[in-house]
Design a protein around this motif. Structure first.
Motif, short mmCIF file in Angstrom:
data_model
loop_
_atom_site.label_atom_id
_atom_site.label_comp_id
_atom_site.label_asym_id
_atom_site.label_seq_id
_atom_site.Cartn_x
_atom_site.Cartn_y
_atom_site.Cartn_z
N GLY A 1 5.59 5.78 15.00
CA GLY A 1 5.83 6.04 13.59
C GLY A 1 4.63 6.43 12.77
N ALA A 2 3.46 6.61 13.41
CA ALA A 2 2.28 7.05 12.67
C ALA A 2 2.47 8.49 12.19
N ASP A 3 1.83 8.83 11.07
CA ASP A 3 1.97 10.16 10.50
C ASP A 3 0.81 11.08 10.88
N PRO B 1 0.81 -1.23 0.00
CA PRO B 1 0.00 0.00 0.00
C PRO B 1 0.84 1.27 0.00
N ASP B 2 0.25 2.32 -0.53
CA ASP B 2 0.88 3.64 -0.51
C ASP B 2 0.53 4.39 0.77
N LEU B 3 -0.53 3.94 1.45
CA LEU B 3 -0.97 4.54 2.70
C LEU B 3 -1.78 3.52 3.47
N ILE B 4 -1.71 3.57 4.80
CA ILE B 4 -2.45 2.64 5.66
C ILE B 4 -3.34 3.43 6.60
N ILE B 5 -4.61 3.09 6.65
CA ILE B 5 -5.55 3.64 7.63
C ILE B 5 -5.75 2.53 8.66
N LEU B 6 -5.31 2.77 9.87
CA LEU B 6 -5.16 1.71 10.86
C LEU B 6 -5.89 1.99 12.16
N ASP B 7 -6.83 1.12 12.50
CA ASP B 7 -7.55 1.23 13.77
C ASP B 7 -6.65 0.76 14.90
N ILE B 8 -6.76 1.36 16.06
CA ILE B 8 -5.95 0.95 17.20
C ILE B 8 -6.51 -0.31 17.86
N VAL C 1 0.80 -3.44 14.99
CA VAL C 1 0.79 -3.45 13.53
C VAL C 1 1.65 -2.30 13.00
N CYS C 2 1.50 -1.12 13.58
CA CYS C 2 2.28 0.05 13.19
C CYS C 2 3.78 -0.21 13.36
N THR C 3 4.14 -0.80 14.49
CA THR C 3 5.54 -1.11 14.78
C THR C 3 6.12 -2.06 13.75
N GLU C 4 5.37 -3.11 13.41
CA GLU C 4 5.84 -4.10 12.43
C GLU C 4 5.96 -3.50 11.03
N ILE C 5 5.02 -2.65 10.66
CA ILE C 5 5.07 -2.02 9.34
C ILE C 5 6.29 -1.12 9.23
N ARG C 6 6.57 -0.40 10.31
CA ARG C 6 7.70 0.52 10.28
C ARG C 6 9.06 -0.19 10.16
N LYS C 7 9.09 -1.47 10.44
CA LYS C 7 10.34 -2.22 10.29
C LYS C 7 10.69 -2.45 8.83
N LYS C 8 9.69 -2.34 7.94
CA LYS C 8 9.94 -2.64 6.54
C LYS C 8 9.42 -1.59 5.56
N ASN D 1 8.19 2.84 5.04
CA ASN D 1 7.93 4.19 5.55
C ASN D 1 6.65 4.77 4.95
N ALA D 2 5.79 3.88 4.41
CA ALA D 2 4.50 4.32 3.87
C ALA D 2 3.72 5.01 4.98
N PRO D 3 3.07 6.14 4.69
CA PRO D 3 2.36 6.89 5.73
C PRO D 3 1.22 6.09 6.37
N ILE D 4 1.04 6.31 7.67
CA ILE D 4 0.01 5.62 8.45
C ILE D 4 -0.87 6.65 9.15
#
Length: 227
Positions: free
Chosen positions: A97-99, A49-56, A66-73, A75-78
């Motif tokens: 790392g959320a934007d 994805p180019d962007l992630i909309i993520l519920d807590i 989920v945010c932590t794991e995504i940031r390991k691989k 830098n797509a905005p969250i």
């Protein structure tokens, strides 16, 4: 064109996920819905994805993890969604790392505006192809890399952006509010602690003797001292 932009929607409430998807599709974005963090992480590398909309609040694996794991691989905005309005929830998401974040219930138009703003900031940072070189330190925004004393330093995107911002404006004092506005793109009234946390983490990683330093200006903010 928006049709080339892929957005991952992660929310265990199927009605909310469908509503978000509907509004984004009308704007031309390509979306894919996930109802658990496990499902989203499993498919992340395939969907890219180019962007992630993520519920807590997610079952099994929450949005923070989920945010932590995504940031390991990536830098797509969250953009994080939360039913909670407490400062702690917002700050924690930003520190991981959320934007951006938005509190439920929200207006779809507001979410669309934030999606466009975050994508615009992200695109401009990647197009700039900026590289900053100072003694013992090279910061490259084109690939989000840092070389420190000749070795590549693993660092989260927001910490890198913060360091670049301060180092590219040596000896200039910035308030916490100005830093938030420049790095996160909008104002977090009463939530400036996230800046202090990011500065602390940077100092822990940049702990060798250098002809520069990030200095605290008491009651004001921070500045990058370059001799």
């Amino acid at each position: 064109m928006n049709k080339d932009i892929k957005i991952m929607i992660v929310d265990d409430d199927e009605n909310i996920a469908e509503l978000i998807s509907l509004y984004l599709n009308k704007e031309g974005y390509k979306t894919k819905k996930y109802y658990s963090g496990v499902e989203a992480l499993k498919d992340f590398s395939l969907f890219t994805p180019d962007l992630i909309i993520l519920d807590i609040m997610l079952p099994e694996v929450d949005g923070y993890e989920v945010c932590t794991e995504i940031r390991k691989k990536s830098n797509a905005p969250i953009i994080m969604l939360t039913a909670k309005g407490e400062t702690f929830d917002k700050v924690l998401g930003l520190e991981l790392g959320a934007d951006d974040y938005i509190v439920k219930p929200f207006e779809p138009k507001e979410l669309l505006a934030r999606v466009k703003a975050v994508l615009r900031r992200y695109k401009s940072k990647n197009i700039d192809n900026k590289q900053l070189v100072i003694p013992n330190l090279t910061i490259d925004l084109s690939d989000f890399s840092i070389i420190y004393h000749g070795k590549k330093l693993e660092i989260p995107p927001k910490e890198l952006e913060l360091l670049y911002f301060l180092a590219s404006n040596p000896n200039q004092v910035f308030t916490r509010e100005q830093i938030l506005d420049n790095i996160w793109g909008y104002d977090f009234v009463g939530e400036t602690r996230t800046v202090d946390v990011h500065i602390k983490r940077l100092r822990e990683k940049l702990n060798k003797k250098d002809p520069w330093q990030i200095k605290t200006v008491w009651s004001v903010g921070y500045k990058f001292i370059l001799d």
